[in-house]
Enzyme design. Structure first.
Site, PDB file in Angstrom:
ATOM      1  N   GLY A 127       0.874  -1.608  -0.297  1.00  0.00           N
ATOM      2  CA  GLY A 127       0.318   0.204  -0.360  1.00  0.00           C
ATOM      3  C   GLY A 127       1.037   1.274   0.110  1.00  0.00           C
ATOM      4  CG  HIS A 128       3.203   2.091   3.364  1.00  0.00           C
ATOM      5  ND1 HIS A 128       3.519   1.160   4.012  1.00  0.00           N
ATOM      6  CD2 HIS A 128       2.998   3.278   3.816  1.00  0.00           C
ATOM      7  CE1 HIS A 128       2.926   1.831   5.812  1.00  0.00           C
ATOM      8  NE2 HIS A 128       2.110   2.956   5.437  1.00  0.00           N
ATOM      9  CD  GLN A 135      -0.125   9.187  14.387  1.00  0.00           C
ATOM     10  OE1 GLN A 135       0.984  10.956  13.424  1.00  0.00           O
ATOM     11  NE2 GLN A 135      -0.336   8.619  13.444  1.00  0.00           N
ATOM     12  N   GLY A 184      -3.347   7.567   2.392  1.00  0.00           N
ATOM     13  CA  GLY A 184      -4.202   7.055   1.443  1.00  0.00           C
ATOM     14  C   GLY A 184      -5.593   6.840   1.691  1.00  0.00           C
ATOM     15  CE  LYS A 219      -6.495   1.302   6.554  1.00  0.00           C
ATOM     16  NZ  LYS A 219      -5.867   1.213   8.435  1.00  0.00           N
ATOM     17  CD  GLN A 235      -3.832   9.938   8.473  1.00  0.00           C
ATOM     18  OE1 GLN A 235      -3.401  10.058   9.433  1.00  0.00           O
ATOM     19  NE2 GLN A 235      -3.246   9.681   7.300  1.00  0.00           N
TER      20      GLN A 235
HETATM   21  O1  PAF Z   1      -1.036   7.622   8.123  1.00  0.00           O
HETATM   22  C1  PAF Z   1       0.206   7.375   8.851  1.00  0.00           C
HETATM   23  O2  PAF Z   1       1.356   6.591   8.803  1.00  0.00           O
HETATM   24  C2  PAF Z   1       0.327   8.547   9.930  1.00  0.00           C
HETATM   25  O3  PAF Z   1      -0.877   8.785  10.441  1.00  0.00           O
HETATM   26  C3  PAF Z   1       0.786  10.002   9.354  1.00  0.00           C
HETATM   27  C4  PAF Z   1       0.387  10.833   8.044  1.00  0.00           C
HETATM   28  C5  PAF Z   1       2.720   9.510   8.510  1.00  0.00           C
HETATM   29  C6  PAF Z   1       1.852  10.854  10.119  1.00  0.00           C
HETATM   30  O4  PAF Z   1       2.221  10.335  11.883  1.00  0.00           O
END
Ligand code: PAF
Length: 286
Positions: free
Chosen positions: A37-38, A62, A150, A152, A156
């Site tokens: 996915g990344h 977070q 993403g 997904k 966010q």
């Molecule tokens: O989606 C993520 O992996 C994280 O929430 C992000 C956007 C890298 C912020 O730490």
């Protein structure tokens, strides 16, 4: 050849050199433990920019006090190899003290009203404030022309689009389609917490969203009735849903106008793992 930097000073030096050549720069922020996915985010970034920067940073602000910050998988060596293979140009992998040099307690934060307390924000207080804060910092460190996230993590993505617009940050935000495993499970670093049996059952999240989409498009059931049916389907598969919602795809508002595109969103716990997913339902043709 990909370069890796751990500090803001050499990062900025490289960005300055690219800017002097008029190159368009993309940022792909990640918390590492990279999967297909990344790498699809890196591919999309490469299609829209001359140079791609990936960041790998497990962001403490977070995570809630009882969440998985300490056990979150950290695999920088494998990530570095994967990013180099994906032809990423620069990896920024800072430590916590580089991102938060004055500590966490009195750190200036980015708050994104209303949406940050809805859906996942309702069960993860402070999560989106932490995401918005670190993403805003990464934008200021890297100063990219565009950044890829993403779909997904739809909420966010919407949180980031909102603060970018409202804080007048000059970065274009691109959403990338969700990549799925063979049983439909959305790819996520947290999938590796699942046992083999849980992994099989987790395929029911996508099956539930697909069933909900079908009801949305082909029946006259109300949103509430479809949500309830989705909730029951997840419970039958042994999951404990946090929410099963049909929302406006753009605003994530629960009030969906007839001409608007809807989306189904699910968060559910399976064993010790919390999984999220979403699916665009389209417009209703009744
Ligand atoms: O989606 C993520 O992996 C994280 O929430 C992000 C956007 C890298 C912020 O730490």
């Amino acid at each position: 050849m990909m370069t890796t930097v751990h500090n803001v000073a050499p990062l900025r030096e490289q960005i300055r050199a690219w800017r002097a050549q008029n190159l368009r720069i993309a940022l792909v922020p990640t918390m590492g433990n990279l999967h297909r996915g990344h790498f699809s985010l890196i591919d999309l970034a490469k299609q829209h920019a001359d140079r791609v920067v990936a960041s790998v940073f497990v962001n403490p602000t977070q995570f809630g006090p009882n969440e998985d910050f300490t056990i979150y998988p950290r695999t920088l060596e494998a990530d570095t190899h994967g990013l180099a293979t994906a032809h990423c140009d620069l990896l920024f992998a800072p430590g916590v003290s580089e991102v938060y040099p004055n500590g966490l307690a009195n750190q200036t934060r980015v708050r994104v009203p209303i949406i940050e307390n809805d859906l996942c924000g309702a069960v993860r207080p402070g999560h989106f404030e932490g995401v918005a804060t670190v993403v805003c910092k990464l934008f200021n460190m890297v100063t990219p022309d565009l950044a890829v996230f993403g779909e997904k993590d739809l909420q966010q993505l919407r949180v980031i689009q909102k603060f970018v617009k409202e804080l007048n940050i000059a970065v274009e935000i691109l959403g990338a389609p969700t990549r799925r495993e063979a049983n439909g499970l959305a790819m996520s670093s947290r999938n590796q917490y699942l046992t083999a049996d849980e992994h099989d059952r987790a395929g029911q999240i996508f099956a539930t969203l697909e069933k909900m989409r079908q009801l949305w498009q082909k029946s006259d059931a109300t949103a509430q009735q479809i949500q309830r049916q989705g909730w029951e389907q997840l419970e039958l598969a042994g999951m404990r849903p946090d929410y099963v919602e049909i929302r406006d795809y753009e605003s994530l508002d629960s009030n969906i106008l007839p001409e608007s595109v809807a989306s189904g969103l699910v968060a559910a716990r399976l064993g010790k793992t919390r999984l999220i997913d979403n699916l665009m339902f389209g417009r209703r043709h009744l």
